[in-house]
Write a protein that holds these residues in place. Structure first.
Motif, short mmCIF file in Angstrom:
data_model
loop_
_atom_site.label_atom_id
_atom_site.label_comp_id
_atom_site.label_asym_id
_atom_site.label_seq_id
_atom_site.Cartn_x
_atom_site.Cartn_y
_atom_site.Cartn_z
N ARG A 151 -15.93 -1.19 -3.96
CA ARG A 151 -14.87 -2.35 -3.66
C ARG A 151 -14.43 -1.41 -5.74
NH1 ARG A 151 -12.64 -7.24 -2.72
NH2 ARG A 151 -14.62 -7.88 -1.90
N PRO A 172 -8.68 4.01 -1.86
CA PRO A 172 -8.02 3.20 -2.61
C PRO A 172 -7.55 1.66 -2.23
CG PRO A 172 -6.56 4.67 -2.98
CD PRO A 172 -7.61 5.51 -1.81
N MET A 173 -8.03 2.01 -0.88
CA MET A 173 -7.67 0.75 0.03
C MET A 173 -8.86 0.17 -0.18
SD MET A 173 -5.08 1.14 1.96
CE MET A 173 -4.53 0.95 3.49
N ASN A 206 1.37 -1.13 -0.18
CA ASN A 206 -0.02 -0.19 -0.03
C ASN A 206 0.84 1.39 -0.32
OD1 ASN A 206 -1.80 -1.28 0.19
ND2 ASN A 206 -2.30 -1.42 2.26
N ARG A 249 -9.77 4.54 -7.59
CA ARG A 249 -9.18 5.64 -7.28
C ARG A 249 -7.39 4.44 -7.35
NH1 ARG A 249 -8.27 9.08 -6.34
NH2 ARG A 249 -8.28 9.75 -3.98
N ALA A 250 -7.47 3.69 -7.22
CA ALA A 250 -6.01 2.97 -6.97
C ALA A 250 -5.40 3.11 -8.03
CB ALA A 250 -6.47 1.60 -6.56
N PHE A 277 -1.89 -1.55 -10.86
CA PHE A 277 -2.33 -3.10 -9.47
C PHE A 277 -2.81 -3.99 -10.09
CE2 PHE A 277 -1.95 1.17 -7.39
CZ PHE A 277 -1.51 0.89 -6.34
N ARG A 322 -0.03 6.67 -9.70
CA ARG A 322 -0.49 5.72 -10.02
C ARG A 322 -0.89 5.91 -11.05
NH1 ARG A 322 -3.20 6.93 -5.07
NH2 ARG A 322 -5.26 7.20 -5.73
N PRO A 337 -10.66 -7.96 1.61
CA PRO A 337 -10.79 -8.92 1.20
C PRO A 337 -12.90 -8.93 1.36
CG PRO A 337 -10.08 -9.10 3.12
CD PRO A 337 -9.80 -7.84 2.80
N ARG A 381 -5.06 -4.83 -17.93
CA ARG A 381 -4.88 -3.15 -17.17
C ARG A 381 -3.90 -2.36 -16.46
NH1 ARG A 381 -9.91 -2.44 -13.07
NH2 ARG A 381 -8.17 -4.23 -11.51
N LEU A 408 -1.08 4.02 -2.06
CA LEU A 408 -1.92 4.32 -0.98
C LEU A 408 -2.44 4.29 0.34
CD1 LEU A 408 -3.42 0.50 -2.91
CD2 LEU A 408 -3.58 3.36 -4.13
N ALA A 413 -9.69 -1.32 -2.39
CA ALA A 413 -10.06 -2.50 -3.25
C ALA A 413 -8.96 -3.52 -2.36
CB ALA A 413 -8.92 -1.86 -4.58
N MET A 414 -8.61 -3.06 -1.81
CA MET A 414 -6.97 -4.02 -1.17
C MET A 414 -8.54 -5.47 -0.20
SD MET A 414 -4.60 -4.00 -2.93
CE MET A 414 -3.85 -2.16 -3.09
N ASN A 468 -10.96 -7.31 -9.33
CA ASN A 468 -12.15 -6.07 -9.46
C ASN A 468 -11.69 -5.71 -10.40
OD1 ASN A 468 -11.45 -5.87 -6.17
ND2 ASN A 468 -9.99 -4.54 -6.10
N ASP A 502 -1.41 -7.80 -5.13
CA ASP A 502 -1.65 -8.26 -4.22
C ASP A 502 -2.22 -9.31 -4.34
OD1 ASP A 502 -1.94 -8.05 -1.34
OD2 ASP A 502 -3.59 -6.89 -1.42
N MET A 522 -10.69 0.73 -6.44
CA MET A 522 -9.73 0.11 -7.52
C MET A 522 -9.72 1.23 -8.68
SD MET A 522 -9.70 -0.43 -11.45
CE MET A 522 -11.58 -1.13 -11.48
N PHE A 572 -5.17 -6.95 -8.35
CA PHE A 572 -5.96 -8.07 -6.84
C PHE A 572 -5.86 -8.63 -6.44
CE2 PHE A 572 -7.14 -3.21 -8.63
CZ PHE A 572 -6.24 -2.33 -7.43
N GLN A 573 -6.43 -9.38 -5.68
CA GLN A 573 -6.64 -10.78 -5.46
C GLN A 573 -7.88 -11.11 -6.13
OE1 GLN A 573 -6.65 -11.86 -0.83
NE2 GLN A 573 -7.51 -14.19 -1.17
N PHE A 574 -8.92 -9.93 -6.15
CA PHE A 574 -10.05 -10.23 -6.45
C PHE A 574 -10.48 -9.37 -7.28
CE2 PHE A 574 -10.60 -10.54 -1.65
CZ PHE A 574 -11.09 -12.28 -1.80
#
Lengths: 242, 843
Positions: free
Chosen positions: B285, B383-384, A51, B291-292, A89, A83, B389, A154, A56, B386-387, A95, A166, B289, A91-93
């Motif tokens: 979420r 943006p956090m 982060n 924002r991230a 980035f 950014r 779970p 992306r 972030l 997005a992280m 997004n 992540d 994302m 992500f795990q999910f």
């Protein structure tokens, strides 16, 4: 010049008796085109580190430089721009925006940046990650592995210097996870991006050039991997993390 | 901008049902505002058109400010003003006609305006486009000219006789001319020679109107000013539409209609706020994302605002369409009522520019305004997110502070509610609702606890889960409860007001006109244009065998401090025997007796509050015979005159100061020993000689009047029902979101062994809890608001008793809880049908 450069990075959450030292003096450098895996037990600070590198979250003290920019000195708008242009980035999910197609999702950062040929560039990257035939599909029409490939496209579409991942394989089956890890290796070696990946899975970490092991907010080991399947696991055993 | 637009559009179309529900809320609000603003202007237009169509070439009308006949010297004064080409004397009075046999009620001509004209000069001012016969000529006696379409409705032809009621009974006129001009319903006119009309209404040489036309090129405003100066302040110069009580009551209903619309839009605003809050929560979420990967805050905010603009535009467009349909439907419903009650032909619906502007500005404005807070909150998502779970607790815990602000607003709104103008009352009501909306969420946990236990007694385990679901997410629950509360509160409040009006109306019949028999001009409710009776009518009634006490009411116009006041002449000796006042303490019936002993008056509530009067105070009254000083003997109301500033004096004073001796209304009681049938028959025989008057038995009169009232009430109830629909949408929306947002949790419950039935019950219980809480608040807030509206309307001059709306409360409770069950139906089914494996794999 290193793409990532942190010095004495510290992050404390909460105050007084309930304070948690998430990062406790981290010094890390990542070179251009380097693929670094970060591992460690839950709560070791690896996500917090990610982060910080992505701008972030702000550190309590210490400095973070990404692609030459001191993140702690940037305003929110400048951080946002950084950014958008220099960091990708994953992500795990995944997004992905559920109402946009694969190519629209991949093109998002470019569109946000006002790039002219956003769709074409995005389509090119999707082709590079093996989704040439899935451009018009929405996320719910793609498998988990395919969705993560869209996320990789992306992340790469703006030609970033640094890609932060992540737990990119945390939500994938073993086959898809291996494919994505391989793809990230390709991102670093073929396309020359620095990749920093947080993972729990030693098998996935073995795809990296270098393994950073963390515990209690500190880097406890930093080793080069030889590409063998067991490399990461052995390094962890050596550090007493397994 | 383009990204925001694209995302907004994609999200909106990709979440069709949700967008449709939100948009529907806007549709309803706009429909009410646009539709109702189309109805009242149409009615006002019909009314003024009806009046103005009588005007012809008339440039100026001069009438008495006291609504009194006046001497012909006024004619001379007007004629002498430079710029006036012709001035002609006229007598105008509306007379009711007895119903014709074999003609449907809606086709009956219930009254005509008798216009006595000077045959020598009238042709210079009015047009008589004749289709048959001849115009009125100098020297004519009992002849009449009227439009051929009116003649057809009255079933008279050229040469036939037309019987018109008068103060001495009735008079026969011969039809000598038929005009080709079309008669607007409500403006039925018959023209008779001036002298004949003066005799008909026992006016002597006096007139009621001077009509004038101006010289070509004359400065209208200057001439009007000169005429005004020439005739003095006791006369009104200008249009015929001024000073109409019907116009005033139409304005009151415009206000009431606007309140409906504002309530509906306020409810819609909360639904939109709710909807966008949940939407922001759902997409947290996605936003994180965005924002991230470098989306600026303003792009995120813009995305939601654009979505709200799109929905506002679509909702407003559909709302306008629906409003047009509603207005057309209402007019179809109202048309017959208006035609039969107030003789106005209801025109096709037209919408003034203001209706369009108001609907578009409010429709889109409320939507965007309601989306503003959630949109800004979306821009602040880090943006956090997005992280993460799991989706975290998304509602800020500012419930406590908001509750205090809400309470403060409720207190502040009291000033508006008691300030005494309709605008401040309306504003106060809206501020009060906003305050209540802010305070309500704070009470959710305690109420959920209380009712939760009740539910748990019915279905134990599911009830407990449902309750904890609500309490875990007080923000979302709060806003649903608020939407339900607003919808139901406005219903309860409006029902309270409607019932108060109804009760006031029924009360006036019951208390004020308690006599067994009443002889009343047919159009008394209009308050104007009534024909009065000479003394013979009351005398005839007195002589009927079996009739006991008889008393009469007489009417004159006066002025106090420049304001119009109606003066009612009562007979202090007989009035208390057949009628009664509602006294304001410390006044009592003794005041009636005082009227006989000099210039004493009884003031009604409005008049007393307008002039801040107390017992014993002196009041200077402008009468047609000069200024007189009266002393206040008491303050009391009768409901007939509750709407108007009214003063009661003795008939002796009315005769000497106002020159009025004719009876407007005769009240009589039957002797206890008399045979009702025989008395009724004898009374009928007497009244039959006065076609302008109708004999009523109290019970019959009451039921007839209530019948007319019931017809108009149906419309109000329809509007109230339309208001309830947004509440249903709010519940449905929130429940659907709450089920969608908890798919994984529901999947988990199913996985650990909850049956489909239990899941269904859980959702149902949650819905019932929300709707019960919303209903409880809605009823409480609505009751208070209704009470405040009624009392404040009383303060602005429309006194009515507050009646606790038991029926309304019961209906609201049933509707509120019914909606809760109804709204749960679809979400409960989809929750129960959830595929467990899929649900568990959802993020």
């Amino acid at each position: 010049m290193a793409i990532v450069e942190t010095s004495d990075l510290r992050k404390t959450y909460g105050e007084g008796a309930t304070a948690v030292q998430a990062l406790d003096g981290v010094d890390l450098q990542v070179q251009p085109g380097e693929f670094v895996a970060v591992m460690g037990p839950s709560g070791c600070g690896k996500s917090t580190l990610l982060n910080m590198l992505g701008g972030l979250d702000a550190p309590t003290s210490g400095s973070v430089r990404v692609d030459g920019a001191d993140l702690t000195a940037l305003t929110d708008d400048r951080l946002t721009e950084l950014r958008r242009r220099r960091i990708g980035f994953i992500f795990q999910f995944f997004n992905l925006i559920p109402v946009l197609s694969a190519v629209e999702n991949a093109a998002l950062p470019l569109v946000l940046d006002g790039a002219k040929d956003a769709q074409a560039t995005a389509a090119e990257w999707l082709t590079n990650v093996g989704l040439k035939d899935r451009l018009a599909n929405r996320p719910d029409q793609l498998s988990g592995g395919e969705q993560q490939r869209v996320a990789v496209a992306r992340a790469l579409s703006t030609q970033p210097a640094l890609v932060l991942a992540d737990e990119p394989t945390g939500n994938l089956d073993s086959k898809a996870a291996t494919d994505i890890a391989g793809l990230l290796g390709q991102v670093a070696r073929e396309w020359g991006r620095s990749v920093l990946m947080v993972t729990h899975d030693p098998r996935i970490a073995s795809f990296a050039d270098r393994l950073v092991l963390m515990k209690d907010g500190r880097i406890v080991d930093d080793v080069h991997l030889d590409g063998s399947v067991d490399a990461a696991r052995l390094a962890m055993e050596k550090s007493g993390l397994l | 901008m383009t990204v925001s637009l694209k995302l907004a559009w994609r999200y909106m179309s990709g979440r069709g049902l949700r967008s449709a529900l939100t948009t529907l809320a806007v549709v309803f609000g706009v429909m009410l505002i646009f539709g109702l603003n189309g109805v009242t202007p149409s009615l006002v237009e019909a009314f003024t058109k009806g009046l103005l169509s009588t005007a012809g070439k008339i440039d100026l009308s001069v009438t008495s400010a006291y609504n009194q006949p006046f001497t012909p010297d006024i004619l001379e004064k007007v004629a002498r003003v430079p710029g006036v080409a012709v001035a002609t004397p006229e007598v105008q009075k509306s007379v009711p006609l007895p119903p014709l046999d074999g003609v449907a009620t809606s086709q009956q001509v219930q009254s005509v305006n008798v216009i006595g004209v000077d045959p020598g000069t009238v042709a210079l001012v009015r047009e008589f486009p004749l289709s048959a016969g001849r115009p009125l000529a100098v020297g004519d006696a009992s002849v009449v000219v009227l439009a051929s379409d009116l003649a057809a409705r009255l079933k008279v032809a050229l040469g036939d006789s037309l019987v018109l009621p008068s103060s001495v009974g009735s008079t026969r006129f011969t039809v000598v001319g038929l005009m080709s001009s079309a008669t607007l319903p409500g403006a039925e006119q018959v023209f008779v020679p001036l002298a004949e009309s003066q005799q008909l209404f026992a006016l002597g040489a006096r007139l009621t109107v001077v009509e004038a036309s101006l010289r070509a090129g004359a400065d209208r405003a200057a001439v009007e000013a000169d005429v005004r100066a020439a005739v003095g302040a006791d006369y009104t110069v200008g249009g015929l539409s001024t000073n109409s009580s019907l116009l005033a009551s139409l304005q009151v209903s415009t206000f009431a209609f606007d309140m409906f619309g504002i309530f509906a839009l306020a409810t819609a605003g909360f639904i939109i706020l709710n909807s966008f809050r949940t939407v922001v929560a759902e997409r947290r979420r996605d936003i994180g994302m965005l924002r991230a990967i470098g989306t600026p805050r303003r792009t995120i905010t813009a995305m939601f605002l654009i979505e709200s603009v799109l929905q506002g535009v679509v909702g407003t467009a559909l709302g306008i369409l629906a409003g047009w349909g509603m207005a057309a439907g209402l007019m179809a419903l109202l048309g017959p009522v208006f035609e039969s009650v107030v003789h106005i032909k209801v025109p096709p619906v037209t919408f003034p520019a203001s209706a369009w502007v108001l609907s578009i500005v409010l429709g889109i404005g409320v939507t965007v305004l309601a989306a503003l807070v959630p949109a800004r909150a979306a821009g602040r998502v880090t943006p956090m997110e997005a992280m993460r779970p799991q989706l975290g607790e998304v509602y800020a815990r500012t419930v406590g502070r908001r509750a205090w602000i809400g309470l403060g607003l409720m207190v502040v709104s009291l000033f508006g509610l008691t300030a005494g103008t309709s605008l401040s009352v309306g504003l106060g009501a809206v501020v009060f609702l906003i305050g209540a909306a802010m305070a309500a969420p704070a009470a959710i946990n305690p109420i959920a606890d209380a009712f939760g236990h009740l539910l748990e007694a019915t279905f134990a385990r599911e009830g407990a889960i449902a309750r904890s679901n609500l309490q875990r997410n007080p923000g979302r629950s709060g806003i649903t409860v608020t939407a339900v509360m607003l919808g139901l509160a406005s219903i309860v409040a409006l029902l309270g007001v409607v019932q108060a009006i109804f009760a006031g109306f029924a009360g006036y019949i019951d208390r004020s006109l308690s006599a067994d028999y009443m002889v009343i001009p047919q159009s008394i409710v209009l308050g104007q244009g009534n024909v009065a009776a000479g003394p013979r009518l009351a005398a005839d009634v007195r002589h009927v065998a079996g009739i006991g006490p008889v008393s009469t009411l007489r009417l004159a116009q006066g002025r106090v401090n420049g304001a119009d006041v109606q003066f009612l002449g009562i007979d202090p000796a007989t009035y208390p025997q057949v009628a009664a006042f509602e006294w304001n303490t410390p006044s009592s019936d003794a005041a009636i007796g005082q009227l006989a002993g000099g210039r004493w008056l009884i003031a009604n509530g409005i008049f007393a509050s307008q002039h801040n009067l107390t017992i014993g105070e002196q009041v200077r009254v402008d009468t047609p015979n000069g200024q007189r000083t009266y002393v206040v003997a008491g303050i009391g109301n009768d409901y007939l005159n509750a709407k108007l500033a009214t003063v009661y004096v003795s008939q002796a004073n009315l005769a000497s100061d106002f020159g009025v001796t004719a009876d407007l209304l005769v009240m009589a009681d039957r002797l206890p020993s008399a045979d009702p049938e025989a008395v009724l028959a004898a009374m009928r025989k007497v009244v039959a000689e006065y076609p302008a008057f109708k004999l009523y038995e109290s019970a019959q009169w009451r039921s007839e009047q209530l019948g007319i009232f019931d017809q108009t009430m149906v419309i109000f109830y329809g509007l109230v029902a339309a208001l309830a629909i947004p509440s249903l949408l709010a519940l449905l929306n929130t429940l659907a979101v709450s089920v969608l947002g908890r798919r994984r949790e529901i999947g988990m419950l199913r996985a650990v062994g909850a049956t489909r039935r239990q899941v269904r019950r859980m959702v149902l219980a949650e819905s019932l809890l929300l709707s019960i809480i919303g209903t409880v608040f809605g009823v409480l807030v609505g009751l208070w608001l209704g009470y405040a509206l009624v009392t404040s309307m009383s303060a602005v001059g429309w006194p009515m008793p507050y009646i606790f709306p038991w029926g309304g409360v019961m209906a609201t409770v049933v509707v509120g809880i019914g909606f809760g069950a109804l709204a749960a139906f679809i979400p409960a089914r989809s929750a129960a049908r959830l595929n467990v494996v899929e649900a568990l794999h959802q993020e």
